[in-house]
Design an enzyme around this catalytic site. Structure first.
Site, mmCIF file in Angstrom:
data_model
loop_
_atom_site.group_PDB
_atom_site.id
_atom_site.type_symbol
_atom_site.label_atom_id
_atom_site.label_comp_id
_atom_site.label_asym_id
_atom_site.label_seq_id
_atom_site.Cartn_x
_atom_site.Cartn_y
_atom_site.Cartn_z
ATOM 1 N N LYS A 164 0.822 -1.204 0.000
ATOM 2 C CA LYS A 164 0.000 0.000 0.000
ATOM 3 C C LYS A 164 0.873 1.278 0.000
ATOM 4 O O LYS A 164 2.095 1.197 0.071
ATOM 5 C CB LYS A 164 -0.948 -0.032 1.199
ATOM 6 C CG LYS A 164 -1.872 -1.249 1.173
ATOM 7 C CD LYS A 164 -2.616 -1.372 -0.140
ATOM 8 C CE LYS A 164 -3.701 -2.416 -0.185
ATOM 9 N NZ LYS A 164 -3.355 -3.778 0.213
HETATM 10 C C1 LIG Z 1 -9.568 -2.953 -1.487
HETATM 11 C C2 LIG Z 1 -8.925 -3.719 -0.366
HETATM 12 N N1 LIG Z 1 -9.664 -4.015 0.717
HETATM 13 C C3 LIG Z 1 -9.145 -4.678 1.763
HETATM 14 C C4 LIG Z 1 -7.829 -5.108 1.765
HETATM 15 C C5 LIG Z 1 -7.324 -5.891 2.925
HETATM 16 O O1 LIG Z 1 -6.198 -5.330 3.513
HETATM 17 P P1 LIG Z 1 -5.097 -6.222 4.240
HETATM 18 O O2 LIG Z 1 -4.348 -6.980 3.199
HETATM 19 O O3 LIG Z 1 -4.258 -5.209 4.961
HETATM 20 O O4 LIG Z 1 -5.805 -7.125 5.192
HETATM 21 C C6 LIG Z 1 -7.022 -4.815 0.669
HETATM 22 C C7 LIG Z 1 -5.590 -5.201 0.639
HETATM 23 O O5 LIG Z 1 -5.120 -5.984 -0.071
HETATM 24 C C8 LIG Z 1 -7.578 -4.122 -0.440
HETATM 25 O O6 LIG Z 1 -6.859 -3.850 -1.525
#
Ligand SMILES: Cc1ncc(COP(=O)(O)O)c(C=O)c1O
Length: 420
Positions: free
Chosen positions: A199
């Site tokens: 990110k």
């Molecule tokens: C649109 C979206 N929502 C939720 C997530 C979930 O985040 P994390 O990987 O930090 O759990 C991600 C990450 O990949 C994402 O791109």
């Protein structure tokens, strides 16, 4: 002499998977050393996570922020906080990460997949309204790739039904949705961010959930800490929360990343805007139209079938051959067709929430549920991996490669030449 169609050798592209594409330096090292030196690694005995919450809320323009262990956790806090009950429905888009729906399933709720705008890949007010039932409790609008979902229109459309709007901003730091200057995440009732490795800013993993509502913020804080109201001094558990606490190490690293965020987004915008201008004359390609509002986690290009005689997966493969990091379709399949959703068995084949009251209707997940999203993933959505450390050399190489693949596909569509 290399000919006109001879691909240029690719430069090395910075990657979020290592230091080449991350802004990690002495500030983060000092942060980690500070926490280790204090001996306080858990937020229950330290000050870093609380400090991060204050700083992020101020930066983004929200009254409260709650830190957690991942973006998935950040979204789970949100759906818990709004009081999702077994069988309640939450409207979500099919083109997103599984983290968008994991918390819904974990709370015994039902994800309902609405279709998307065929260019942005985001929910629209119309598709959301078409998916509302008496059991709809919330909608999660995902700002895909850093491009804004029409969150104000969605809010206007669902407010009369008392539906809560959650913004998934995991890919959308400092994105500015149409209709004002406010950042994505601050417009709906709750906004959720991820600090995962890929990110805009990262602590490896981590999450942040924001809201202006103090009661929602307290429910989220408690849910991330086993329902334990430490602020009252009691050792009791008010509801079955999980341990989603962010560690002090994650928090300290994120605090060091925060002051870099504006620069990361500005640099991504600057280089993506250059690429968009250099590709703007190509027929058959949709490019982001408001780059100054976009966060450019990725640069999405959407192919217009009939103009180009190439699908997004072949387009991405041809770009990869030229050394450009690109993903055809973004996902192997939209989320409603993945086994984790399609098999409807989060708690066993006979289990809730699909087969027991109070679920009010039979829910199934099938091909054809969201034809526009399915078509994007199969045929039209091409995602170019973007990075804050791209310089002109990277942008020029990407532009040349896209133009070369595009020209070959256009010629074949004309019937005038063979694709190179
Ligand atoms: C649109 C979206 N929502 C939720 C997530 C979930 O985040 P994390 O990987 O930090 O759990 C991600 C990450 O990949 C994402 O791109």
């Amino acid at each position: 002499m290399p000919g006109k169609n001879t691909p240029q050798p690719a430069p090395r592209f910075p990657s979020t998977s290592d230091l080449s594409g991350r802004r990690i330096g002495p500030e983060e090292l000092e942060a980690v050393t500070r926490v280790l030196g204090s001996g306080a690694l858990c937020r229950t005995v330290g000050t870093e996570a609380a400090g991060l919450e204050e700083e992020f809320a101020r930066m983004i323009g929200s009254a409260h922020a709650v830190a957690s262990s991942s973006g998935t956790a950040a979204l789970h806090l949100a759906v818990f906080a709004v009081g999702l009950e077994a069988g309640d429905e939450v409207i979500v888009p099919p083109i997103t990460d599984f983290g968008t729906v994991a918390g819904i399933l974990a709370q015994n709720g039902i994800p309902v997949f609405a279709d998307v705008d065929p260019v942005s890949g985001c929910l629209t007010a119309e598709t959301v309204v078409a998916a509302i039932t008496p059991r709809t409790r919330a909608v999660i609008a995902v700002h895909l790739f850093g491009g804004a979902a029409p969150v104000r229109e969605i809010i206007d459309a669902v407010r009369p039904s008392g539906i809560v709007v959650i913004e998934d901003c995991a890919q959308a730091y400092l994105t500015v949705p149409d209709g004002g200057d406010a950042y994505a995440g601050t417009i709906g009732d709750i906004g959720c961010f991820s600090l995962q490795q890929s990110k805009h800013i990262t602590a490896g993993d981590g999450g942040l959930t924001i809201t202006d509502d103090a009661a929602l913020a307290r429910r989220m804080t408690l849910f991330a800490d086993k329902g334990w109201p430490r602020d009252t001094g009691e050792r009791t558990h008010l509801f079955p929360g999980l341990n989603y606490r962010m560690t002090e190490l994650q928090a300290a690293v994120t605090r060091a990343q925060l002051p870099k965020l504006a620069g990361v987004v500005a640099d991504r915008r600057r280089s993506a805007t250059k690429a968009i201008s250099a590709l703007a004359d190509l027929p058959g390609l949709h490019l982001p139209t408001q780059p100054d509002r976009h966060g450019f986690w990725m640069l999405p290009l959407v192919l217009v079938p009939g103009v180009l005689n190439i699908g997004c997966r072949d387009f991405a493969a041809a770009l990869a051959e030229r050394g450009v990091p690109a993903i055809g379709g973004y996902l192997d399949m939209p989320l409603h067709l993945t086994p984790a959703v399609r098999d409807r068995a989060p708690f066993g084949a006979e289990g809730p929430p699909f087969s027991v009251p109070p679920a009010s209707r039979e829910i199934a997940y099938r091909e054809g549920d969201a034809p526009l999203a399915e078509d994007m993933v199969a045929r039209t959505l091409l995602v170019i991996v973007w990075n804050e450390n791209y310089i002109d050399e990277h942008v020029e190489h990407i532009v040349q490669a896209v133009r070369a693949v595009h020209d070959g596909a256009l010629a074949v569509a004309d019937g005038t030449a063979v694709r190179t």
